[in-house]
Design a protein around this motif. Structure first.
Motif, PDB file in Angstrom:
ATOM      1  N   PRO A  69      27.878-108.044  13.211  1.00 35.21           N
ATOM      2  CA  PRO A  69      29.038-108.888  13.566  1.00 35.21           C
ATOM      3  C   PRO A  69      29.627-109.673  12.385  1.00 35.21           C
ATOM      4  N   ASP A  70      28.787-110.125  11.461  1.00 34.37           N
ATOM      5  CA  ASP A  70      29.308-110.855  10.299  1.00 34.37           C
ATOM      6  C   ASP A  70      30.102-109.938   9.366  1.00 34.37           C
ATOM      7  N   THR A  71      29.671-108.679   9.260  1.00 33.72           N
ATOM      8  CA  THR A  71      30.403-107.715   8.437  1.00 33.72           C
ATOM      9  C   THR A  71      31.751-107.404   9.081  1.00 33.72           C
ATOM     10  N   VAL A  72      31.739-107.173  10.380  1.00 34.93           N
ATOM     11  CA  VAL A  72      32.981-106.890  11.109  1.00 34.93           C
ATOM     12  C   VAL A  72      33.934-108.071  10.976  1.00 34.93           C
ATOM     13  N   ARG A  73      33.431-109.281  11.129  1.00 28.76           N
ATOM     14  CA  ARG A  73      34.253-110.492  11.000  1.00 28.76           C
ATOM     15  C   ARG A  73      34.812-110.622   9.588  1.00 28.76           C
ATOM     16  N   SER A  74      33.994-110.337   8.595  1.00 28.50           N
ATOM     17  CA  SER A  74      34.446-110.429   7.202  1.00 28.50           C
ATOM     18  C   SER A  74      35.600-109.476   6.937  1.00 28.50           C
TER      19      SER A  74
ATOM     20  N   ARG B 200      37.633-108.284   9.137  1.00 28.49           N
ATOM     21  CA  ARG B 200      38.797-108.766   9.891  1.00 28.49           C
ATOM     22  C   ARG B 200      39.542-109.813   9.069  1.00 28.49           C
ATOM     23  N   TRP B 201      38.797-110.744   8.456  1.00 24.91           N
ATOM     24  CA  TRP B 201      39.417-111.759   7.592  1.00 24.91           C
ATOM     25  C   TRP B 201      40.131-111.116   6.409  1.00 24.91           C
TER      26      TRP B 201
END
Length: 188
Positions: free
Chosen positions: A55-60, A62-63
């Motif tokens: 999830p942190d990779t996906v969020r990164s 996205r940013w």
């Protein structure tokens, strides 16, 4: 009958490729062997699938996409302002046209790096990280040259640099550095 989907190596595991337009673009990219061309020896190195789906990779990513969209808006705005000023009869220096076009082309290149990095390619992550460090410095140094650009273009360059620094911050977070470990050199 459609051919079975191609597979790619992910740091020792195998996973399915994307589908639809992304799959078509990826097939063309692979057919031209552009990962090997752009990434050299590390062109085929892809991070672990579990880290890519974290999830942190996906969020990164996205940013990063949103920051790239903002950069595109900044680049297009510079061109629109230059066109409007020209149509109003104000002279627009050649340097403004050149800079606005280059910023837009650089941003398109960054989209490609972000796309390949989001698929897990280490080389693309490294290129995106490198450019997010170099471009702000170059941009600000050029913006500091007296008289080269009008004030509005200097502001545009500062905004461009801030957005690039934002991309660099996301890429150098502890999580992203752990997600994209440097490949181990193979023994000959």
């Amino acid at each position: 009958m459609a051919a079975p989907p191609r597979r790619m190596r992910h740091h020792g595991t195998v996973t399915q490729r994307p589908s639809g337009l992304a799959a078509t673009a990826d097939r063309a990219w692979n057919r031209l062997r552009l990962d090997r061309l752009a990434g050299g020896r590390q062109g085929g190195y892809v991070i672990r699938e579990d880290m890519l789906a974290h999830p942190d990779t996906v969020r990164s990513f996205r940013w990063i996409r949103w920051l790239l969209v903002a950069e595109t808006v900044v680049g297009l705005t510079a061109i629109v302002v230059a066109v409007l000023l020209t149509r109003a009869g104000q002279p627009v220096p050649w340097a403004v046209w050149f800079r606005a076009t280059v910023v837009l082309l650089i941003t398109l290149t960054l989209y490609v790096f972000a796309w390949r990095a989001q698929l897990g390619y280490y080389w693309a992550y490294q290129r995106l990280r490198l450019f997010s460090r170099i471009f702000p410095i170059v941009t600000l140094v050029i913006a500091a040259i007296p008289g080269l650009y009008p004030f509005w273009m200097v502001i545009e360059q500062i905004v461009f640099s801030v957005l690039m620094v934002g991309i660099g911050d996301v890429l150098t977070s502890d999580h992203m550095r752990l997600t994209f470990p440097k490949p181990v050199r193979r023994q000959p």
